[in-house]
Structures are given as C-alpha cells and as structure tokens.
Design a protein around this motif. Structure first.
Motif, PDB file in Angstrom:
ATOM      1  N   THR A  13       3.923   4.329 -17.012  1.00  0.00           N
ATOM      2  CA  THR A  13       5.305   4.631 -16.638  1.00  0.00           C
ATOM      3  C   THR A  13       5.678   4.139 -15.241  1.00  0.00           C
ATOM      4  OG1 THR A  13       4.657   6.823 -15.804  1.00  0.00           O
ATOM      5  CG2 THR A  13       5.330   6.663 -18.112  1.00  0.00           C
ATOM      6  N   GLY A  14       4.722   4.165 -14.298  1.00  0.00           N
ATOM      7  CA  GLY A  14       5.026   3.793 -12.917  1.00  0.00           C
ATOM      8  C   GLY A  14       4.688   2.369 -12.560  1.00  0.00           C
ATOM      9  N   CYS A  15       3.760   1.755 -13.297  1.00  0.00           N
ATOM     10  CA  CYS A  15       3.331   0.390 -12.992  1.00  0.00           C
ATOM     11  C   CYS A  15       3.657  -0.592 -14.123  1.00  0.00           C
ATOM     12  CB  CYS A  15       1.825   0.345 -12.733  1.00  0.00           C
ATOM     13  SG  CYS A  15       1.239   1.430 -11.415  1.00  0.00           S
ATOM     14  N   ASP A  16       4.301  -0.083 -15.181  1.00  0.00           N
ATOM     15  CA  ASP A  16       4.597  -0.917 -16.352  1.00  0.00           C
ATOM     16  C   ASP A  16       3.316  -1.525 -16.922  1.00  0.00           C
ATOM     17  OD1 ASP A  16       6.306  -1.974 -18.258  1.00  0.00           O
ATOM     18  OD2 ASP A  16       6.654  -3.828 -17.128  1.00  0.00           O
ATOM     19  N   GLY A  17       2.262  -0.700 -16.948  1.00  0.00           N
ATOM     20  CA  GLY A  17       0.950  -1.173 -17.400  1.00  0.00           C
ATOM     21  C   GLY A  17       0.774  -1.065 -18.898  1.00  0.00           C
ATOM     22  N   ALA A  18      -0.326  -1.648 -19.368  1.00  0.00           N
ATOM     23  CA  ALA A  18      -0.610  -1.681 -20.803  1.00  0.00           C
ATOM     24  C   ALA A  18      -1.080  -0.323 -21.302  1.00  0.00           C
ATOM     25  CB  ALA A  18      -1.673  -2.736 -21.098  1.00  0.00           C
ATOM     26  N   LYS A  33       0.823  -1.210   0.000  1.00  0.00           N
ATOM     27  CA  LYS A  33       0.000   0.000   0.000  1.00  0.00           C
ATOM     28  C   LYS A  33       0.862   1.268   0.000  1.00  0.00           C
ATOM     29  CE  LYS A  33      -3.699  -2.448   0.311  1.00  0.00           C
ATOM     30  NZ  LYS A  33      -2.978  -3.697   0.147  1.00  0.00           N
ATOM     31  N   PHE A  34       2.148   1.146  -0.295  1.00  0.00           N
ATOM     32  CA  PHE A  34       3.021   2.308  -0.153  1.00  0.00           C
ATOM     33  C   PHE A  34       3.819   2.515  -1.428  1.00  0.00           C
ATOM     34  CE2 PHE A  34       6.930   4.415   1.479  1.00  0.00           C
ATOM     35  CZ  PHE A  34       6.327   5.555   1.968  1.00  0.00           C
ATOM     36  N   TYR A  35       3.613   3.672  -2.059  1.00  0.00           N
ATOM     37  CA  TYR A  35       4.313   3.996  -3.296  1.00  0.00           C
ATOM     38  C   TYR A  35       4.951   5.371  -3.158  1.00  0.00           C
ATOM     39  CZ  TYR A  35       1.950  -0.006  -5.192  1.00  0.00           C
ATOM     40  OH  TYR A  35       1.511  -1.283  -5.391  1.00  0.00           O
ATOM     41  N   PRO A  36       6.235   5.425  -2.730  1.00  0.00           N
ATOM     42  CA  PRO A  36       6.865   6.723  -2.469  1.00  0.00           C
ATOM     43  C   PRO A  36       6.976   7.597  -3.707  1.00  0.00           C
ATOM     44  CG  PRO A  36       8.496   4.943  -2.456  1.00  0.00           C
ATOM     45  CD  PRO A  36       7.146   4.301  -2.495  1.00  0.00           C
ATOM     46  N   ASN A  37       7.026   7.009  -4.898  1.00  0.00           N
ATOM     47  CA  ASN A  37       7.212   7.795  -6.120  1.00  0.00           C
ATOM     48  C   ASN A  37       6.024   7.702  -7.066  1.00  0.00           C
ATOM     49  OD1 ASN A  37       9.904   8.570  -5.376  1.00  0.00           O
ATOM     50  ND2 ASN A  37      10.529   6.478  -5.868  1.00  0.00           N
ATOM     51  N   ASN A  38       4.905   7.206  -6.572  1.00  0.00           N
ATOM     52  CA  ASN A  38       3.760   7.006  -7.457  1.00  0.00           C
ATOM     53  C   ASN A  38       2.485   7.097  -6.642  1.00  0.00           C
ATOM     54  OD1 ASN A  38       2.098   6.370  -9.557  1.00  0.00           O
ATOM     55  ND2 ASN A  38       2.965   4.366  -9.971  1.00  0.00           N
ATOM     56  N   ASP A  39       1.552   7.961  -7.052  1.00  0.00           N
ATOM     57  CA  ASP A  39       0.289   8.103  -6.334  1.00  0.00           C
ATOM     58  C   ASP A  39      -0.678   6.971  -6.644  1.00  0.00           C
ATOM     59  OD1 ASP A  39       1.050  10.447  -5.119  1.00  0.00           O
ATOM     60  OD2 ASP A  39       0.359  11.685  -6.782  1.00  0.00           O
ATOM     61  N   LEU A  40      -0.315   6.110  -7.563  1.00  0.00           N
ATOM     62  CA  LEU A  40      -1.206   5.064  -8.032  1.00  0.00           C
ATOM     63  C   LEU A  40      -0.866   3.734  -7.362  1.00  0.00           C
ATOM     64  CD1 LEU A  40      -3.510   4.965 -10.110  1.00  0.00           C
ATOM     65  CD2 LEU A  40      -1.846   4.197 -11.795  1.00  0.00           C
ATOM     66  N   ASP A  41      -1.892   2.994  -6.940  1.00  0.00           N
ATOM     67  CA  ASP A  41      -1.696   1.700  -6.291  1.00  0.00           C
ATOM     68  C   ASP A  41      -1.565   0.619  -7.363  1.00  0.00           C
ATOM     69  OD1 ASP A  41      -1.796  -0.635  -4.770  1.00  0.00           O
ATOM     70  OD2 ASP A  41      -3.138   0.259  -3.300  1.00  0.00           O
ATOM     71  N   CYS A  42      -0.329   0.376  -7.806  1.00  0.00           N
ATOM     72  CA  CYS A  42      -0.079  -0.580  -8.888  1.00  0.00           C
ATOM     73  C   CYS A  42      -0.555  -1.980  -8.523  1.00  0.00           C
ATOM     74  CB  CYS A  42       1.407  -0.624  -9.223  1.00  0.00           C
ATOM     75  SG  CYS A  42       2.127   0.968  -9.698  1.00  0.00           S
ATOM     76  N   ASP A  43      -0.260  -2.420  -7.294  1.00  0.00           N
ATOM     77  CA  ASP A  43      -0.621  -3.785  -6.897  1.00  0.00           C
ATOM     78  C   ASP A  43      -2.121  -4.009  -6.916  1.00  0.00           C
ATOM     79  OD1 ASP A  43       1.982  -4.555  -6.605  1.00  0.00           O
ATOM     80  OD2 ASP A  43       2.064  -4.191  -4.447  1.00  0.00           O
ATOM     81  N   LEU A  44      -2.881  -2.989  -6.508  1.00  0.00           N
ATOM     82  CA  LEU A  44      -4.333  -3.120  -6.512  1.00  0.00           C
ATOM     83  C   LEU A  44      -4.849  -3.281  -7.943  1.00  0.00           C
ATOM     84  CD1 LEU A  44      -7.036  -3.116  -5.056  1.00  0.00           C
ATOM     85  CD2 LEU A  44      -6.998  -0.615  -5.100  1.00  0.00           C
TER      86      LEU A  44
END
Length: 286
Positions: free
Chosen positions: A137-142, A60-71
């Motif tokens: 860019t922050g989650c390596d998403g599609a 639940k902690f992303y120091p450089n990203n406001d987005l919850d990638c894991d969720l």
C-alpha cells in the motif's frame, strides 16, 4: 568467504582477529556467530565498511510510512542485475537467507497459534508489523511471496539510517556482560535528503559503518552487539522506551538469550521485568 574477500578488495576492513562459525561446532543446527580468535582490546575496530559497499535508497524520510521503500527497490534492482551488480557477492548471501524468520511471515496457522498463546496479556500484543501490507500500500510493491521475502529481509537487516551493511548481521545480539561491541554509522550525510547523523562520536566521520569493541574480548569469546542497548563508560544502558525481548521477537524473529527484559502493562502503568542469570553462563535465573 566470498563476501569477506569482496569486502576487503573494495576497501572494507574485516578484522583478522575474528571468525564466523557455528556456536557449537559439534552441532550443525546451532546458529552462526562471530568469535574472537585472539585477544581484542577495548576500542579496537573490528569492522569498517565504506558507504559504497552498503546498499542504500535515494531517500531516507517517509513521513507516512515506517518502511524504507527506496531501499527495498534498490535491493530489488541489484538482485535483478545478478552477477553484473557491484554488490553481487553480498546479494548472493542475502538471497541465501531463508523466508519465514519473522513471526508475521509464518503460516496462517502458525500466526493464529501465536496469537492464542499471547492472549490478552502477554507481549507483544502487536505481534505483527504488517511490513508486507505497508510495502503493497505504501510502496506500490508486489503482493506475492517474493515481495514478502524482500520486504521482511529489509525490515530485519536494514539499519536505522536506511542502509544494508554487509557482514554486520553475522554479529548476534545479547545484553548484560555479554554485550562487548557496538556498531555505528560514521558518515556526514546529506541533510537535503533528510540523512542526518544523529549521534555524536569522538571518531571522525569517514563515511563508514564501524564495529568497535566496548571492552576487552578474550580468545574464543563470542562478539555481541546489542539491539536495544549501548555502553557508557563500560556500563550497559538499555533504551528507556521499554523495548525488549518480546519486541525483538516480533521485529527480528529470535528470542534473546538471558538477560531478558519483558514489559507489562499494569493498569495504566508499564513496568519492566528483568530476567537475569545468577551467574553468567549458568542458565539459572535469579
């Protein structure tokens, strides 16, 4: 109904004294909301959802990203599981939510028109959060349309602590006297994963998300939860950071009903303008 049946059969409490229906039963285009079907007392629990019915990421902690990638990736995994997912009824509901609710998901022409209308003075001057850009860019998403829908859904419906909670988004937002319920996560979370229960409560932590009435709610009255307010001793308080109508339009894709809070910058000073009804329900502004 499938969602509620699944929730109740898996340990959730969904009050029988409320129902989800159209705000105007005669208008099929009106939005849905949650309405009391009988008198509800202040403090009464309306909804209680255990943690194992919430979709959550591992961190639940992303120091450089406001987005919850894991969720986001957890939701993607449940979607790929289809009917084999433990959350299948909830996932089917989420998949039914249309795209382009958030302004940043609008067409190019629509976003450009919004920027023209806002000009240099009207809020929100930052009319887009650029969630999809952060996802790529922050989650390596599609970088595709499905990726946009996925990240906008999580950004819109995820609660601050990093969960997707079934049923909660059926409650609409409204401030003032209309605000009559509140939702909080009552969980002792793992601090090693930066999952910190930041609020205090007289209710024991029992690993649930609860919605409770903050005042007496009459039969037929809509049940609202404020996105930027909280109730103390029966009095509604708004967040002190100026978060208001324009910000909610950007973050959730709706223009809130009256009362509204608009924040403007005058020189180097931010000031709030509050629009209220002369009388509740009249639609006439003070």
């Amino acid at each position: 109904r499938e969602l509620i049946t699944w929730m109740r059969s898996n340990g959730a409490f969904v009050g029988s004294h409320m129902e989800v229906r159209l705000e105007d039963p005669q208008d099929p285009w009106s939005r849905y909301g949650v309405f009391a079907t009988e008198r509800i007392k202040r403090g009464e629990v309306l909804l209680s959802v255990p943690l194992d019915l919430m979709i959550e990421g591992e961190s639940k902690f992303y120091p450089n990203n406001d987005l919850d990638c894991d969720l986001i990736y957890e939701l993607l995994e449940e979607i790929e599981l289809g009917d084999e997912s433990h959350f299948a009824p909830y996932v089917r509901y989420l998949k039914s939510i249309p795209e382009r609710v958030l302004p940043e998901a609008w067409s190019d022409d629509g976003r450009e028109l919004l920027k023209e209308l806002l000009g240099e003075n009207l809020p929100p001057q930052r009319s887009e959060n650029k969630w999809h850009e952060l996802y790529v860019t922050g989650c390596d998403g599609a970088d595709d349309q499905f990726g946009k829908w996925l990240v906008h859904l999580v950004a819109q419906l995820g609660i601050d602590e990093g969960f997707l909670v079934p049923y909660v988004n059926f409650f609409n937002h409204r401030n003032g006297h209309w605000d009559n319920a509140d939702g909080d996560l009552f969980a002792s979370l793992d601090q090693d994963q930066f999952e910190i229960a930041w609020f205090s409560s007289t209710t024991a932590f029992d690993n649930t998300f609860k919605v409770q009435a903050t005042r007496t709610i009459q039969p037929g009255e809509q049940i609202y939860i404020s996105e930027n307010g909280y109730v103390v001793d029966g009095i509604q308080m708004l967040d002190p950071d100026g978060y208001g109508t324009a910000d909610m339009f950007r973050d959730f894709g709706f223009v809130e009903d009256l009362p509204q809070r608009w924040s403007f910058e005058f020189g180097e000073v931010w000031r709030d303008i509050h629009l209220k009804e002369k009388q509740d329900g009249s639609g006439d502004i003070e």
